[in-house]
Design a protein around this motif. Structure first.
Motif, mmCIF file in Angstrom:
data_model
loop_
_atom_site.group_PDB
_atom_site.id
_atom_site.type_symbol
_atom_site.label_atom_id
_atom_site.label_comp_id
_atom_site.label_asym_id
_atom_site.label_seq_id
_atom_site.Cartn_x
_atom_site.Cartn_y
_atom_site.Cartn_z
ATOM 1 N N ILE A 244 0.599 -0.914 -0.020
ATOM 2 C CA ILE A 244 0.011 -0.056 -0.174
ATOM 3 C C ILE A 244 0.770 1.484 0.217
ATOM 4 C CG2 ILE A 244 -1.958 -1.390 1.330
ATOM 5 C CD1 ILE A 244 -1.216 0.733 3.608
ATOM 6 N N PHE A 245 2.046 1.289 0.488
ATOM 7 C CA PHE A 245 3.037 2.579 0.889
ATOM 8 C C PHE A 245 3.306 3.643 -1.219
ATOM 9 C CE2 PHE A 245 4.178 1.783 4.920
ATOM 10 C CZ PHE A 245 4.606 3.730 5.078
ATOM 11 N N PRO A 246 3.236 2.219 -1.305
ATOM 12 C CA PRO A 246 3.408 3.590 -3.396
ATOM 13 C C PRO A 246 2.605 4.018 -3.662
ATOM 14 C CG PRO A 246 4.244 1.246 -3.145
ATOM 15 C CD PRO A 246 3.341 0.655 -2.182
ATOM 16 N N LYS A 247 1.192 2.991 -3.459
ATOM 17 C CA LYS A 247 0.059 4.291 -4.611
ATOM 18 C C LYS A 247 0.009 5.339 -3.335
ATOM 19 C CE LYS A 247 -2.918 0.642 -3.112
ATOM 20 N NZ LYS A 247 -4.474 -0.135 -3.426
ATOM 21 N N ILE A 248 -0.395 5.378 -2.318
ATOM 22 C CA ILE A 248 -0.395 6.084 -1.117
ATOM 23 C C ILE A 248 0.093 6.916 -0.592
ATOM 24 C CG2 ILE A 248 -1.272 6.610 1.250
ATOM 25 C CD1 ILE A 248 -3.259 4.539 -0.292
ATOM 26 N N MET A 249 1.655 6.812 -0.321
ATOM 27 C CA MET A 249 2.617 8.246 -0.556
ATOM 28 C C MET A 249 2.881 9.235 -2.066
ATOM 29 S SD MET A 249 6.305 8.122 -0.128
ATOM 30 C CE MET A 249 6.315 7.942 1.758
ATOM 31 N N ILE A 250 2.580 9.020 -3.232
ATOM 32 C CA ILE A 250 2.139 9.625 -4.097
ATOM 33 C C ILE A 250 0.953 10.337 -4.258
ATOM 34 C CG2 ILE A 250 2.091 9.481 -6.738
ATOM 35 C CD1 ILE A 250 3.938 7.017 -6.603
ATOM 36 N N LEU A 251 0.187 9.695 -4.376
ATOM 37 C CA LEU A 251 -1.526 10.651 -4.166
ATOM 38 C C LEU A 251 -1.207 11.386 -3.072
ATOM 39 C CD1 LEU A 251 -4.130 10.049 -5.143
ATOM 40 C CD2 LEU A 251 -4.670 8.686 -3.096
ATOM 41 N N GLY A 252 -1.465 10.577 -1.929
ATOM 42 C CA GLY A 252 -0.681 12.194 -0.706
ATOM 43 C C GLY A 252 -0.340 13.302 -1.420
ATOM 44 N N LEU A 253 1.412 12.850 -1.214
ATOM 45 C CA LEU A 253 2.037 13.828 -2.366
ATOM 46 C C LEU A 253 1.613 15.223 -3.392
ATOM 47 C CD1 LEU A 253 5.863 12.728 -2.284
ATOM 48 C CD2 LEU A 253 4.944 15.038 -0.917
#
Length: 475
Positions: A244-253
């Protein structure tokens, strides 16, 4: 993206200590990242950035966003490769196996979180002063800031579930505040009351170039974009971090980058940059200029919730980082103690809160923001290099891979913004230098204690926890 459920899957502890609990799903992680990036930076420092660069205040925020995104790619490769609490320090440890370097990276990240949380406490006290009519720099303002930090420590001790759920509420409140600014700006601009000509006006100090003015402002604006890196320290409390980290971090940024640019545009369209740069609550001036009938005290409270969220998440990060590094004996083991009832790293929470008290007492808001940016840019430079060094270390599970060119460019840009060439304030180097000297002293103390206890400079009693091996000459 609506998964905000919790569960009780525990991450393994060390030496018989209870472990942390995996309670953070995709929804909570997104709100954690967005909530950490939003907050003190944009609420308190938008005016300071405008004072540096003039009406083109959106440009430093956009530049900071792009640099942060480059570095996020390196973090994503590392957190999915080594999903452990400790973040940048864990990655540096795996890359170089040098106790001094690992310790300083851990200490620098911790200090960046503490300077950020302390700046939030200062901003909180400033907004309280605005509401009740105190002088922001009064003794009462200091008391409010210290009481505020004490309350954050209590919430942190209560547990990660309670802390992250409070983060959900605070994130929604601070997001609402920024959307109000964007809406006020849009209505005013469409009604012909906004001055869009300011958006292309760059303030160039005497003897400087436009490039120098923008880079100096970007160095300060970068404080508003930090926060995404804090989430990697919650890896042991996140469900399926590799997935879950890749898509969530990019989306959050991406979400926060868009919001920041729109807030910057609304701000300078309604308030002259020089006026925006005065005081500790610039966005209150935007509300007063664009919507005079809007109750200012309501927005003041929204701002207080926003900076409270920044403080909470940064103190969560700092305490978890110390917990992770203490378990690897990079820091004294007592800092890794977990409370059996609350399952939180209570010794680390007490230690980080004590340092935050000192920062609140001695430093002002602008200096704390600039120092946070400086310290993290140093760390980001190291992380962008480390991700390339660790390409030699293979793991069995699948993980995100950052393009090599992105990590190289990220390292160069972060190093530039941290250097005097960026036009950074001298005060940033003074405060950052003092904190790093304290770190060197603590490293020497830790090394001596470990040597006395273990008859060798132990720094990783559990190397397998980091997915790497300890050099034989150290063992």
């Amino acid at each position: 993206m609506t998964d905000v459920s919790v569960d009780d899957d525990s991450a393994a502890g060390h030496g018989g200590e209870p472990g942390l609990v995996r309670r953070i799903g995709p929804g909570l992680l997104l709100l954690f990242i967005v909530g950490d990036i939003l907050g003190t930076g944009v609420y308190a420092l938008t005016g300071k950035v405008a004072k540096e660069v003039g009406g083109a205040v959106w440009l430093p925020f956009l530049s900071a966003f792009l640099i942060a995104m480059l570095t996020a790619f390196s973090y994503l490769e590392l957190v999915t490769k080594y999903p452990k609490a400790g973040g940048a320090a864990v990655y540096t440890h795996n890359a170089f196996k040098v106790h001094f370097i690992t310790f300083l990276v851990a200490f620098t990240v911790m200090c960046s979180g503490l300077t950020s949380a302390s700046s939030a406490a200062k901003a909180f006290a400033g907004n309280v002063a605005t509401v009740v009519g105190w002088e922001a720099a009064s003794a009462m303002g200091l008391v409010v800031a210290l009481l505020f930090m004490t309350a954050i420590a209590i919430v942190n001790f209560r547990g990660v579930a309670e802390s992250v759920k409070l983060n959900v509420i605070l994130t929604l409140v601070e997001l609402t505040g920024l959307l109000i600014i964007i809406a006020i700006g849009a209505v005013a601009i469409m009604g012909g009351r906004g001055d869009l000509s300011q958006l292309t006006s760059i303030k160039i100090p005497e003897g400087e170039t436009a490039f120098g003015a923008v880079t100096a402002a970007t160095a300060l604006a970068f404080f508003a974009m930090v926060g995404f890196e804090d989430s990697v320290n919650m890896a042991e409390e996140t469900k399926e971090p590799e997935r879950i980290f890749p898509k969530i971090m990019i989306l959050g940024l991406t979400i926060t980058g868009i919001i920041y640019v729109l807030v910057a545009i609304s701000s300078v369209a309604l308030v002259p940059p020089e006026e925006l740069g005065e005081g500790t609550a610039p966005l209150l001036k935007v509300v007063q200029a664009g919507a005079p009938a809007f109750p200012v005290w309501i927005f003041a409270f929204i701002t207080m919730f926003a900076v409270a969220n920044s403080a909470l998440i940064n103190m969560l990060m700092a305490s978890r980082l110390l917990y992770g590094m203490a378990n690897e004996e990079v820091l004294p083991r007592p800092l890794g103690k977990v409370h059996k009832g609350r399952r939180t790293p209570y010794v680390a929470i007490i230690f980080t809160t004590a340092i935050a008290f000192g920062l609140i007492w001695f430093a002002d808001l602008t200096a704390l923001g600039g120092t946070t940016s400086f310290l993290l840019l140093l760390v980001f430079t190291v992380v962008n290099v480390v991700v390339l060094v660790l390409r030699r270390d293979k793991v069995e599970h699948k993980h995100f891979r950052s393009p090599t060119s992105i990590s190289i460019i990220g390292a160069l840009l972060c190093a530039f913004l941290a250097s005097p060439l960026s036009g950074r304030a001298v005060e940033d180097y003074k405060i950052g230098g003092v904190l790093l000297l304290i770190g060197v002293a603590l490293w020497a103390l830790t090394w001596l204690v470990n040597r006395a206890i273990f008859s060798k400079p132990t720094y990783a009693k559990h190397p397998e926890a980091l997915g790497g091996k300890v050099d034989e000459d150290i063992r």
